[in-house]
Motif scaffolding. Sequence first.
Motif, PDB file in Angstrom:
ATOM      1  N   ILE A 328       0.952  -1.123   0.196  1.00 29.39           N
ATOM      2  CA  ILE A 328      -0.100   0.194   0.266  1.00 29.39           C
ATOM      3  C   ILE A 328       0.840   0.862   0.426  1.00 29.39           C
ATOM      4  CG2 ILE A 328      -1.901   1.679   1.087  1.00 29.39           C
ATOM      5  CD1 ILE A 328      -3.324  -0.930   2.796  1.00 29.39           C
ATOM      6  N   GLU A 329       0.675   2.068  -1.024  1.00 29.79           N
ATOM      7  CA  GLU A 329       1.413   3.436  -1.012  1.00 29.79           C
ATOM      8  C   GLU A 329      -0.532   4.253  -0.709  1.00 29.79           C
ATOM      9  OE1 GLU A 329       4.584   5.698  -3.054  1.00 29.79           O
ATOM     10  OE2 GLU A 329       2.833   5.769  -3.982  1.00 29.79           O
ATOM     11  N   ALA A 330      -0.242   5.538   0.378  1.00 33.38           N
ATOM     12  CA  ALA A 330      -1.051   5.481   0.307  1.00 33.38           C
ATOM     13  C   ALA A 330      -1.270   8.143   1.457  1.00 33.38           C
ATOM     14  CB  ALA A 330      -1.833   5.737   2.043  1.00 33.38           C
ATOM     15  N   GLU A 331      -1.278   8.266  -0.449  1.00 34.24           N
ATOM     16  CA  GLU A 331      -1.719   9.609  -0.622  1.00 34.24           C
ATOM     17  C   GLU A 331      -0.139  10.071  -0.846  1.00 34.24           C
ATOM     18  OE1 GLU A 331      -2.348  12.602  -1.374  1.00 34.24           O
ATOM     19  OE2 GLU A 331      -5.076  12.097  -0.726  1.00 34.24           O
ATOM     20  N   THR A 332      -0.179  11.106  -0.699  1.00 33.44           N
ATOM     21  CA  THR A 332       1.274  12.402  -1.318  1.00 33.44           C
ATOM     22  C   THR A 332       2.141  12.896   0.070  1.00 33.44           C
ATOM     23  OG1 THR A 332       0.835  12.103  -3.902  1.00 33.44           O
ATOM     24  CG2 THR A 332       2.588  13.297  -2.921  1.00 33.44           C
ATOM     25  N   SER A 333       3.375  13.256   0.106  1.00 35.94           N
ATOM     26  CA  SER A 333       3.681  14.174   1.176  1.00 35.94           C
ATOM     27  C   SER A 333       3.657  15.654   0.922  1.00 35.94           C
ATOM     28  CB  SER A 333       5.474  13.892   0.856  1.00 35.94           C
ATOM     29  OG  SER A 333       5.400  12.732   0.960  1.00 35.94           O
ATOM     30  N   GLY A 334       3.089  16.148   1.083  1.00 39.11           N
ATOM     31  CA  GLY A 334       2.639  17.589   1.195  1.00 39.11           C
ATOM     32  C   GLY A 334       0.710  17.935   1.176  1.00 39.11           C
ATOM     33  N   ASN A 335       0.072  17.215   1.039  1.00 39.39           N
ATOM     34  CA  ASN A 335      -0.600  17.484   0.412  1.00 39.39           C
ATOM     35  C   ASN A 335      -1.949  17.117   2.140  1.00 39.39           C
ATOM     36  OD1 ASN A 335      -0.884  17.336  -2.014  1.00 39.39           O
ATOM     37  ND2 ASN A 335      -1.705  14.734  -2.281  1.00 39.39           N
ATOM     38  N   GLU A 336      -1.116  17.784   3.377  1.00 36.65           N
ATOM     39  CA  GLU A 336      -1.692  17.253   4.492  1.00 36.65           C
ATOM     40  C   GLU A 336      -3.115  17.581   4.638  1.00 36.65           C
ATOM     41  OE1 GLU A 336       2.217  15.654   4.902  1.00 36.65           O
ATOM     42  OE2 GLU A 336       1.892  17.429   4.052  1.00 36.65           O
ATOM     43  N   THR A 337      -2.659  19.153   4.223  1.00 38.20           N
ATOM     44  CA  THR A 337      -4.258  20.039   4.339  1.00 38.20           C
ATOM     45  C   THR A 337      -5.139  20.118   2.947  1.00 38.20           C
ATOM     46  OG1 THR A 337      -2.668  21.598   3.273  1.00 38.20           O
ATOM     47  CG2 THR A 337      -2.505  22.217   5.737  1.00 38.20           C
ATOM     48  N   ARG A 338      -4.947  19.506   2.248  1.00 42.05           N
ATOM     49  CA  ARG A 338      -5.593  19.413   1.108  1.00 42.05           C
ATOM     50  C   ARG A 338      -7.060  18.448   2.296  1.00 42.05           C
ATOM     51  NH1 ARG A 338      -3.922  21.103  -3.653  1.00 42.05           N
ATOM     52  NH2 ARG A 338      -1.982  21.146  -3.972  1.00 42.05           N
ATOM     53  N   ASN A 339      -8.717  18.900   1.353  1.00 42.33           N
ATOM     54  CA  ASN A 339      -9.758  18.483   1.599  1.00 42.33           C
ATOM     55  C   ASN A 339     -10.691  18.322   0.103  1.00 42.33           C
ATOM     56  OD1 ASN A 339      -9.793  18.064   4.804  1.00 42.33           O
ATOM     57  ND2 ASN A 339      -9.317  20.628   4.595  1.00 42.33           N
ATOM     58  N   PRO A 340     -11.511  17.047   0.251  1.00 43.99           N
ATOM     59  CA  PRO A 340     -11.446  16.197   0.882  1.00 43.99           C
ATOM     60  C   PRO A 340     -10.394  15.774   1.441  1.00 43.99           C
ATOM     61  CG  PRO A 340     -12.493  15.870  -0.706  1.00 43.99           C
ATOM     62  CD  PRO A 340     -11.403  16.946  -1.328  1.00 43.99           C
ATOM     63  N   ARG A 341      -9.563  15.111   2.749  1.00 40.37           N
ATOM     64  CA  ARG A 341      -8.779  14.140   2.772  1.00 40.37           C
ATOM     65  C   ARG A 341      -8.928  12.805   2.369  1.00 40.37           C
ATOM     66  NH1 ARG A 341      -4.825  15.510   6.571  1.00 40.37           N
ATOM     67  NH2 ARG A 341      -5.296  13.629   7.866  1.00 40.37           N
ATOM     68  N   SER A 342      -7.866  11.994   2.260  1.00 39.72           N
ATOM     69  CA  SER A 342      -7.871  10.862   1.976  1.00 39.72           C
ATOM     70  C   SER A 342      -8.904  10.310   3.173  1.00 39.72           C
ATOM     71  CB  SER A 342      -6.750  10.245   1.413  1.00 39.72           C
ATOM     72  OG  SER A 342      -7.056  10.577  -0.103  1.00 39.72           O
ATOM     73  N   ASN A 343      -8.883   9.161   2.486  1.00 40.77           N
ATOM     74  CA  ASN A 343      -9.554   8.477   4.229  1.00 40.77           C
ATOM     75  C   ASN A 343     -10.538   6.865   3.783  1.00 40.77           C
ATOM     76  OD1 ASN A 343     -10.981   6.845   6.539  1.00 40.77           O
ATOM     77  ND2 ASN A 343     -12.544   8.999   6.307  1.00 40.77           N
ATOM     78  N   PRO A 344      -9.547   6.060   3.333  1.00 40.48           N
ATOM     79  CA  PRO A 344      -9.938   5.008   2.638  1.00 40.48           C
ATOM     80  C   PRO A 344     -10.390   3.601   4.014  1.00 40.48           C
ATOM     81  CG  PRO A 344      -7.821   5.674   1.316  1.00 40.48           C
ATOM     82  CD  PRO A 344      -7.772   6.194   2.701  1.00 40.48           C
ATOM     83  N   ARG A 345     -10.906   2.734   3.717  1.00 37.45           N
ATOM     84  CA  ARG A 345     -10.577   1.855   4.894  1.00 37.45           C
ATOM     85  C   ARG A 345     -10.775   0.520   4.514  1.00 37.45           C
ATOM     86  NH1 ARG A 345     -15.866   6.159   5.948  1.00 37.45           N
ATOM     87  NH2 ARG A 345     -14.864   7.030   4.293  1.00 37.45           N
ATOM     88  N   ILE A 346     -10.187  -0.595   5.202  1.00 38.65           N
ATOM     89  CA  ILE A 346      -9.992  -1.487   4.312  1.00 38.65           C
ATOM     90  C   ILE A 346     -10.692  -2.698   5.326  1.00 38.65           C
ATOM     91  CG2 ILE A 346      -8.045  -3.786   3.459  1.00 38.65           C
ATOM     92  CD1 ILE A 346      -6.958  -1.125   2.295  1.00 38.65           C
ATOM     93  N   ALA A 347     -11.095  -3.319   5.116  1.00 43.65           N
ATOM     94  CA  ALA A 347     -11.198  -4.880   6.211  1.00 43.65           C
ATOM     95  C   ALA A 347     -11.023  -5.995   5.634  1.00 43.65           C
ATOM     96  CB  ALA A 347     -12.767  -4.397   7.006  1.00 43.65           C
ATOM     97  N   ASN A 348     -10.612  -7.127   6.709  1.00 43.37           N
ATOM     98  CA  ASN A 348     -10.548  -8.621   6.153  1.00 43.37           C
ATOM     99  C   ASN A 348      -9.430  -8.400   5.114  1.00 43.37           C
ATOM    100  OD1 ASN A 348     -13.086  -8.400   7.286  1.00 43.37           O
ATOM    101  ND2 ASN A 348     -12.740 -10.361   7.869  1.00 43.37           N
ATOM    102  N   PHE A 349      -8.242  -8.180   5.044  1.00 40.21           N
ATOM    103  CA  PHE A 349      -6.960  -8.711   4.178  1.00 40.21           C
ATOM    104  C   PHE A 349      -6.357  -9.555   5.080  1.00 40.21           C
ATOM    105  CE2 PHE A 349      -6.453  -4.327   6.997  1.00 40.21           C
ATOM    106  CZ  PHE A 349      -5.137  -5.280   7.610  1.00 40.21           C
ATOM    107  N   THR A 350      -5.319 -10.142   3.732  1.00 35.43           N
ATOM    108  CA  THR A 350      -4.360 -10.218   3.469  1.00 35.43           C
ATOM    109  C   THR A 350      -3.461 -10.025   2.802  1.00 35.43           C
ATOM    110  OG1 THR A 350      -5.024 -12.656   4.516  1.00 35.43           O
ATOM    111  CG2 THR A 350      -3.461 -12.577   3.366  1.00 35.43           C
TER     112      THR A 350
END
Length: 516
Positions: A328-350
């Motif tokens: 997993i690679e999530a988002e890009t550095s420097g985007n801390e104040t951008r909206n809407p913020r990324s918010n992936p939610r993952i359940a039951n993974f291998t």
Amino acid sequence: MIRSSNIRLRTLLMIGSALTLAACDGAKNIASPGEGAIVVPPPAPAPAPAPTPTPTPTPTGPADSCPTGTTNVGVINNLRNCQISGTITGGLTLANIRGVVYSLSGRVNVGIDLGADPNAPAAGGAQGILTIDPGVVVFGSSGADALVVNRGSQIFAEGTATRPIVFTSRSNMEGNVNDSSIGQWGGIVLLGRAPIHTCVGAGATPGTVNCQSAVEGLTGAFYGGGSPADNSGRLAYIQVRYPGFEVSPGNELNGITFGGVGSGTTANFIQVHNSSDDGIEWFGGRVNHKRIVVTGADDDSIDTDLGYKGLIQYALVVQRTTGGDRVIEAETSGNETRNPRSNPRIANFTFIGNRSPDSLLLRGGTDFGLVNGIIRNTTATGLCLDIDGAQTVAAADAPTDEAGAPIVRSVIFGCSGAARDESDVPLSLITPIITGNNNLLPPVTLTLTDIFLPGSFETGAVATNPRTAFSGTGTFFDETTFVGAFRNAADTWYAGWTCGVGTGATACTVAPAPIQ
């Protein structure tokens, strides 16, 4: 005296006559024991069996012609090669026809971009609808061959568990690939009108109908808008083999790209195999998924950017030994104040990773959720997690966001170490995030079989209800009571429709043929 003698004489004569008649009656009467035989008539002869018709042999070889809307460009692997090209407007169906395989010629557009606002379609735009029947095979010959579904248009590619739809490369059709083959055609791109946080052009407000961006790897392909529930169609039971292409350094096509794709889109039971770039990448949008498989990606297997807020349940990632970056690679550095913020939610993974220094990278512009998972890093020094950048920046669109530190519940950290210690986010700040909440930290001894199926250790782990962990997600998540992508070793939801996954599976290197 004379009268008595006459009576006795008549009686004797009558008895003798009766005996004579009985002896002459043949089969009409049953003889007394010792006085004849039982005569049984022979059975009627059985009717002669009808002759068995000679079965008609199943036709083999290429079809004689191609369906309307496609072009006959010859034969490949004993199948008629029916090519699609240009722009599809109106409707086109790729039917499952005996002896037919379909190919892409260059960039095939489904529709012409209708713009970000469904209530004010862009001038010159046109809708296209592409339908692909179960069991169909579609291939590309080079990196220039890609399937692009533009804003306002739709694709309906719905296979079944026994008749998946296969997107692959010409080399695969010809049997000229191996386990290290990657990047042999462009891949699939879906573009929608759901919100994103990075806009092209001045004055656009992120997350609104005025905010759009251009997808990487293509020219003139835009996505984004203000319609979270936008509908780009349905995908189910599909394989995408050997995709991805580097158009220029840092500008690449993925296996599947979801750009601003809305939650009205259905995309479940998807496998991407041996992409030269990311397996699946999301640029913003709200599309949700159940049961995704990414095998052998040469870059990141799962990549989330530009404000992607999606729900994923049942995910399997297996990196190959000769390539790959992070699981997993999530988002890009420097985007801390951008909206809407990324918010992936993952359940039951291998997640089975094979790279150092770590398997999961969560950067500052994302609020990530991980519940009921197994992370394995097979390298001797490989870590499970790296968190970069500020994770506590308040989000303007809270409380719908999970603003702040990642949510980690019931995750088994099967790596040499749980997390990376760096100056920007030291281990001392990460440890409280991953400690407790039914998480199992190193050292642990995994008992996985067949690379990814759970053994006694994994099935004994304590699960967390995803609906409780991820508030505000409604009923999307199944309320699972197990950790990992599979309930147990008999839970083989990947079987039949994927390639190269699990013992006895068809190898991805085998040339696919349409499944009738």
